[in-house]
Motif scaffolding. Structure first.
Motif, PDB file in Angstrom:
ATOM      1  N   UNK A  43       0.797  -1.417   0.196  1.00 39.28           N
ATOM      2  CA  UNK A  43      -0.019  -0.611  -0.086  1.00 39.28           C
ATOM      3  C   UNK A  43       0.680   1.324   0.093  1.00 39.28           C
ATOM      4  N   UNK A  44       2.088   1.447   0.512  1.00 39.20           N
ATOM      5  CA  UNK A  44       2.586   2.457   1.369  1.00 39.20           C
ATOM      6  C   UNK A  44       3.696   2.931   0.714  1.00 39.20           C
ATOM      7  N   UNK A  45       3.887   1.603  -0.192  1.00 41.25           N
ATOM      8  CA  UNK A  45       5.066   1.058  -1.309  1.00 41.25           C
ATOM      9  C   UNK A  45       5.920   1.629  -0.216  1.00 41.25           C
ATOM     10  N   UNK A  46       6.791   2.332  -0.569  1.00 41.63           N
ATOM     11  CA  UNK A  46       9.201   2.691  -0.219  1.00 41.63           C
ATOM     12  C   UNK A  46       8.782   3.333   0.818  1.00 41.63           C
ATOM     13  N   UNK A  47       7.261   3.760   0.490  1.00 42.99           N
ATOM     14  CA  UNK A  47       7.676   5.170   2.122  1.00 42.99           C
ATOM     15  C   UNK A  47       7.893   4.367   3.635  1.00 42.99           C
ATOM     16  N   UNK A  48       6.817   3.337   3.067  1.00 38.93           N
ATOM     17  CA  UNK A  48       6.378   2.683   4.386  1.00 38.93           C
ATOM     18  C   UNK A  48       7.874   1.432   4.788  1.00 38.93           C
ATOM     19  N   UNK A  49       8.640   1.363   3.552  1.00 38.34           N
ATOM     20  CA  UNK A  49       9.881   0.696   4.574  1.00 38.34           C
ATOM     21  C   UNK A  49      11.061   1.769   4.233  1.00 38.34           C
ATOM     22  N   UNK A  50      11.686   2.641   4.362  1.00 38.68           N
ATOM     23  CA  UNK A  50      11.917   4.623   4.963  1.00 38.68           C
ATOM     24  C   UNK A  50      11.133   4.028   6.661  1.00 38.68           C
ATOM     25  N   UNK A  51      10.107   4.296   6.415  1.00 36.48           N
ATOM     26  CA  UNK A  51       9.956   4.566   7.950  1.00 36.48           C
ATOM     27  C   UNK A  51      10.532   3.047   8.946  1.00 36.48           C
ATOM     28  N   UNK A  52       9.708   1.673   8.689  1.00 36.46           N
ATOM     29  CA  UNK A  52      10.164   1.021   9.430  1.00 36.46           C
ATOM     30  C   UNK A  52      12.035   1.109   9.642  1.00 36.46           C
ATOM     31  N   UNK A  53      12.961   0.963   8.218  1.00 36.86           N
ATOM     32  CA  UNK A  53      13.940   1.362   8.493  1.00 36.86           C
ATOM     33  C   UNK A  53      14.714   2.593   9.142  1.00 36.86           C
ATOM     34  N   UNK A  54      14.030   3.465   9.893  1.00 33.82           N
ATOM     35  CA  UNK A  54      14.921   5.107   9.885  1.00 33.82           C
ATOM     36  C   UNK A  54      14.244   4.437  11.612  1.00 33.82           C
ATOM     37  N   UNK A  55      13.089   3.931  11.717  1.00 38.03           N
ATOM     38  CA  UNK A  55      12.605   3.394  12.955  1.00 38.03           C
ATOM     39  C   UNK A  55      13.439   2.324  13.798  1.00 38.03           C
ATOM     40  N   UNK A  56      14.359   1.067  12.697  1.00 39.05           N
ATOM     41  CA  UNK A  56      14.272   0.498  12.749  1.00 39.05           C
ATOM     42  C   UNK A  56      16.292   0.508  13.363  1.00 39.05           C
TER      43      UNK A  56
END
Length: 262
Positions: A43-56
């Protein structure tokens, strides 16, 4: 601390995890470990992955309990034999670099009514979620697991919500984050000041720049092309830097919200 992520190749799609809105999946990689995969084609594409990456990466640097993150390559041929058309489309649009979290086999979902969390850890997680503007660690959806009698954070994909509209990011950087009142651990977070002192002494612009620079270039080639990868990285960095400099704002919001609960 080494903030580099390993890269694995996904070898087997095991099962969808339908409790996640973005249809994550359990999969196996060529290192013989299982991972919860977050897909760029969701759904939110790479932006969700960026959130997951930065938060992680921020959580890892701060010493919070989070499963190992890995970059996960999805081959062009992967998923062609998948019978479910929705999943087949998801895999098709997720070719290339995705994100995986080490699968905690046998873990159970954290339940505030049953499971405990010591005050300092609760306070650290509340502070962290307010910092990254994570809207999704509530009583309804805790995104916390109990594994081997310890608490673990999962799913930071609903953080940095400013990037879905990409406007007023500067204003969002200094938001008190009123949604912290719904945080599942807020009632237990009696040491917010201590968490604040520890984390603001650890985090700095050098660390934040290093973390942001680790975002894969491949995730920054957005369709509209109106903003370059370097410009995108700069916004994420400035957002985090400004937010850290103004962290007393969200600290006070969390403290005030907690007073209404006790």
């Amino acid at each position: 601390m080494n903030l580099d992520l390993r890269t694995v190749n996904v070898t087997r799609y095991i099962t969808p995890l339908r409790e996640g809105g973005s249809l994550p999946a359990l999969a196996e990689a060529d290192d013989d470990f299982k991972y919860v995969l977050k897909f760029r084609g969701a759904g939110h594409g790479v932006k969700a992955l960026i959130s997951e990456f930065l938060g992680g990466q921020i959580a890892k640097f701060l010493g919070l309990p989070i499963p190992e993150l890995v970059f996960a390559n999805l081959d062009e041929a992967f998923g062609r034999t998948e019978g479910d058309e929705e999943i087949q489309d998801l895999l098709k649009f997720s070719q290339g670099l995705n994100l995986g979290l080490h699968y905690l086999s046998g873990s159970i979902t954290y339940d505030a009514a049953v499971n405990d969390c010591e005050p300092l850890l609760a306070s650290k997680i509340v502070w962290f979620d307010a910092f990254i503007t994570n809207v999704d660690r509530t009583f309804k959806n805790t995104n916390l697991l109990i594994w081997k009698k310890e608490l673990w954070l999962i799913d930071n994909g609903a953080s940095f919500y400013f990037h879905h509209s990409w406007t007023n990011w500067g204003k969002n950087a200094i938001t008190p984050f009123a949604l912290i009142k719904d945080h599942v651990l807020l009632p237990k977070a009696s040491l917010l000041e201590e968490a604040h002192q520890e984390f603001t002494s650890k985090l700095n612009d050098t660390i934040l720049r290093e973390i942001v620079n680790g975002i894969p270039e491949d995730w920054l080639l957005w369709d509209d092309g109106a903003i370059t990868p370097d410009e995108i990285k700069e916004v994420y960095f400035q957002f985090l830097s400004i937010r850290l400099s103004n962290s007393e704002i969200f600290l006070k919001e969390a403290q005030d919200a907690r007073k209404t609960l006790i």
